[in-house]
Design an enzyme around this catalytic site. Structure first.
Site, mmCIF file in Angstrom:
data_model
loop_
_atom_site.group_PDB
_atom_site.id
_atom_site.type_symbol
_atom_site.label_atom_id
_atom_site.label_comp_id
_atom_site.label_asym_id
_atom_site.label_seq_id
_atom_site.Cartn_x
_atom_site.Cartn_y
_atom_site.Cartn_z
ATOM 1 C CG ASP A 1 8.661 5.605 23.267
ATOM 2 O OD1 ASP A 1 7.824 5.519 22.398
ATOM 3 O OD2 ASP A 1 9.740 5.788 23.158
ATOM 4 C CD GLU B 1 2.048 7.487 16.573
ATOM 5 O OE1 GLU B 1 2.178 8.849 16.766
ATOM 6 O OE2 GLU B 1 2.914 6.595 16.098
HETATM 7 ZN ZN LIG Z 1 5.912 9.343 17.856
#
Ligand SMILES: [Zn+2]
Length: 694
Positions: free
Chosen positions: A594, A530
């Site tokens: 990621d 995030e």
């Molecule tokens: Zn995301």
């Protein structure tokens, strides 16, 4: 039923769950029997899920998760099942037990208990829903039938926007991209029944088949509404034509990811010039927002195209389309069984490959969470979210932010000027953990026992009016875009905040009994994900205040794009299903998050191990070093499998890569992974041409 009010929150972590389109008519007895099936949360790292016969250097997804689907095959009522689904279902049971306690018509209930309890009980009361039939929708159907000219459309469209009927376009409020302190009205493309524009335009057998099934579905729905077969079939064709025309003037999903493409502030008079068929000033007034002078017209070309369509389409066809959108936008659980099953048949079975509807109680729990998320969430947090989990997560978030700070220092490609700005933005990120400080007040929302359609309609209208009322007011920085029990997380670039609802702060993602290595691999990577969204291809275009502003030197921006291009190619080479490849551009932001997320989690894990003098060569009972545990825990965030139809849908509509690529796509780019597992350079998980952004 595919339509939900879309809010442009740009970056969401995962889709853990099932859709509301699914569900079978099951009674309370069924709910009790189901309660025994409540899945137990797995602990930090679960060796059972691994295929230890696989070579981690050849296919790490297989090594970390190869046995998962043997233990957790996809249930008949799901389109896919993974680590997050276990937590999702577990949380669903928790919400269910809370709702069962307040579902009885007891005068001693608090106002919020009355609302959540009656909403849930009404949803469960299929006899009443069956008996009511389409009667509750009759006033809306009469309004459509009563339209005498296109000039009367504006009022009806305003009303339909308030009750979430997906008619012709979409409408709402947003923070102004260029001035995040301001909240403005926004109109955007919309009005489609299929999931996305390209569903109407793509060529090929699979796409043709879906369109035929869609037309058949509309035909079936009209027949259920009482039309003769011929009329129903020709009406369905007309709708398909109109929606295809709307699709042609819509922007594709990948282009919509660039905020500059969906930001066109203008005065209302300019919108009126683009689409004079709608009386815009009147429209805004009718939605309870008088005095709108300026707004964001996200896609001006769409409104120009919509206007031509409104001119060239006869009123009868527009009425037919509105009837379709009304029924299609009405949640199927509020409709009689035949409609509900027909809806599932197309949106569940055909589109997602899901064999069976979800149990009624599960759908009703999700519906209640959707309608009254902060009323239910408040009770959920009290019962299920320990203060300790919050405190530990806060510490983890600070660690990851510290790692990002250190990472920026070591970046060789970024100039000192841009580094200063990047840090400025980083230090302004707001951390929101577990649940909001102030809960939403639902006192103005009326929930009536026995009135399923009315409850659903009043709940969305209440929410839409609450959103629209923000226009022209200061921003509430404490607001949450997800309910507390949600098993998901998000970054919002206009708020510059990272949000982790209580739902995702459960094992295995956050497990108080797991090792630090496991928790950094699990929730640490999620926090890092995030945070990195603030610095992906989309987030990097916003500054620390949430404003769309270019804080990059041109040279750094160019270097950033070259590096993300490496990821576009890497993921674009993955085959998702049959002949369908992952869309490297659509998934770029998520893939960047990621990759950056795991890097940050890894740095924080090392710093923590150093602080605690943990021996990184010592092996655990399973023979893994802490570093191996860390990577295995990360991989196990994404264990699971998805039905082929759902993969197809996901690749076309979802900015997240399919789960196995979220594992291998990332570890391939981390030489530290190869080192931890003794891989040799050139092996599949340790390629020579690895991508590095953050
Ligand atoms: Zn995301």
């Amino acid at each position: 039923m595919m339509t939900k009010k879309k809010k442009r929150i740009l970056s969401i972590l995962i889709l853990a769950g099932a859709s509301l389109t699914a569900g079978s008519i099951a009674a309370k007895a069924q709910a009790a029997a189901d309660a025994e099936k409540n899945p137990k949360l797995p602990g930090g790292l679960d060796k059972q899920f691994m295929d230890t016969g696989a070579d981690p250097c050849v296919n790490f997804a297989q090594y970390a998760c190869g046995n998962f689907t043997k233990i957790y095959p996809i249930p008949a009522d799901m389109a896919g099942y993974g680590s997050g689904s276990i937590v999702f279902e577990h949380t669903e049971y928790a919400m269910h037990s809370l709702l069962e306690k307040v579902a009885a018509n007891d005068p001693s209930r608090t106002p919020n208990e009355q609302k959540t309890g009656d909403f849930y009980a009404t949803c469960m009361d299929t006899d009443a829903i069956q008996a009511a039939g389409l009667k509750p929708l009759q006033p809306e159907l009469d309004r459509i039938a009563g339209l005498k000219s296109k000039s009367e459309l504006t009022d009806l469209l305003a009303h339909f926007q308030l009750i979430n009927v997906n008619a012709l376009f979409s409408y709402g409020e947003q923070q102004d991209f260029k001035d995040a302190r301001k909240q403005i009205a926004v109109v955007d493309q919309g009005g489609l029944g299929l999931p996305e524009r390209d569903y109407y335009l793509r060529t090929g057998e699979a796409a043709e088949k879906t369109r035929q099934q869609y037309v058949q579905h509309i035909t079936n729905v009209f027949k259920l509404m009482g039309e003769p077969e011929d009329k129903a079939a020709s009406d369905a064709q007309k709708i398909m034509q109109l929606e295809t025309a709307l699709a042609k003037v819509s922007m594709d999903i990948t282009s919509q990811r660039d905020p500059k493409n969906v930001y066109h502030p203008m005065p209302v008079s300019q919108l009126a010039g683009l689409a004079p068929e709608i009386a815009w000033t009147n429209f805004f007034e009718r939605t309870g927002v008088p005095g709108v002078t300026d707004l964001n017209v996200a896609n001006p070309d769409f409104f120009k195209g919509l206007n031509s369509l409104l001119q060239s389409t006869d009123l009868d066809t527009i009425k037919t389309y509105l009837r379709w959108q009304l029924i299609n936008s009405t949640p199927s659980y509020t409709l009689p069984t035949a409609f509900d099953e027909e809806d599932f048949n197309f949106f569940g079975r055909d589109l997602r490959g899901q064999p069976q509807q979800r149990a009624r109680w599960k759908r009703c729990v999700q519906a209640t969470d959707g309608a009254l998320g902060e009323a239910l969430g408040q009770v959920y947090v009290k019962a299920y979210f320990p203060a300790e989990s919050k405190a530990k997560t806060v510490q983890m978030v600070h660690d990851i932010e510290g790692a990002m700070d250190a990472r920026i220092d070591t970046l060789t490609w970024m100039s000192p000027e841009t580094k200063v700005k990047a840090k400025e933005k980083l230090h302004m990120v707001a951390d929101k953990i577990g649940y909001p400080d102030h809960w939403r007040d639902y006192s103005a929302l009326k929930i009536v026992r026995g009135d399923a359609i009315g409850n659903a309609t009043r709940a969305v209208e209440f929410e839409n009016r609450r959103e629209l009322a923000k226009i022209g007011k200061p921003v509430d920085r404490g607001e949450w875009g997800m309910s507390a029990p949600t098993v998901n997380a998000y970054y919002n670039p206009s708020m510059n905040d990272i949000n982790f609802p209580a739902g995702i702060l459960q094992a295995p993602f956050f497990d108080p009994d797991a090792t630090d290595a496991e928790n950094y691999g699990h929730v640490g990577a999620i926090v890092g994900h995030e945070l990195t969204h603030g610095f992906d291809d989309q987030g990097r275009q916003f500054d620390g205040n949430g404003n769309l502003a270019d804080w990059w030197t041109p040279d750094d921006a160019k270097k950033f794009e070259a590096m993300t291009d490496c990821e576009v190619k890497e993921y674009g080479n993955f085959t998702a299903v049959d002949d369908v490849k992952v869309n490297g551009k659509l998934t770029l932001g998520e893939n960047t998050a990621d990759n950056g997320g795991l890097r940050l989690a890894y740095m924080a894990f090392l710093a923590d191990a150093k602080r605690k003098s943990i021996d990184l060569t010592a092996k655990d009972a399973n023979g893994f070093t802490p570093t191996q545990e860390f990577f295995l825990a990360y991989g196990q965030n994404w264990c699971g499998s998805i039905r082929p139809q759902q993969v197809r849908l996901q690749v076309q509509t979802d900015p997240h890569s399919p789960r196995q690529f979220r594992i291998i796509g990332v570890v391939q780019n981390m030489p530290e992974f190869g080192k931890a597992f003794g891989c040799k350079p050139g092996q599949p998980m340790m390629p020579e041409n690895a991508c590095h952004v953050w």
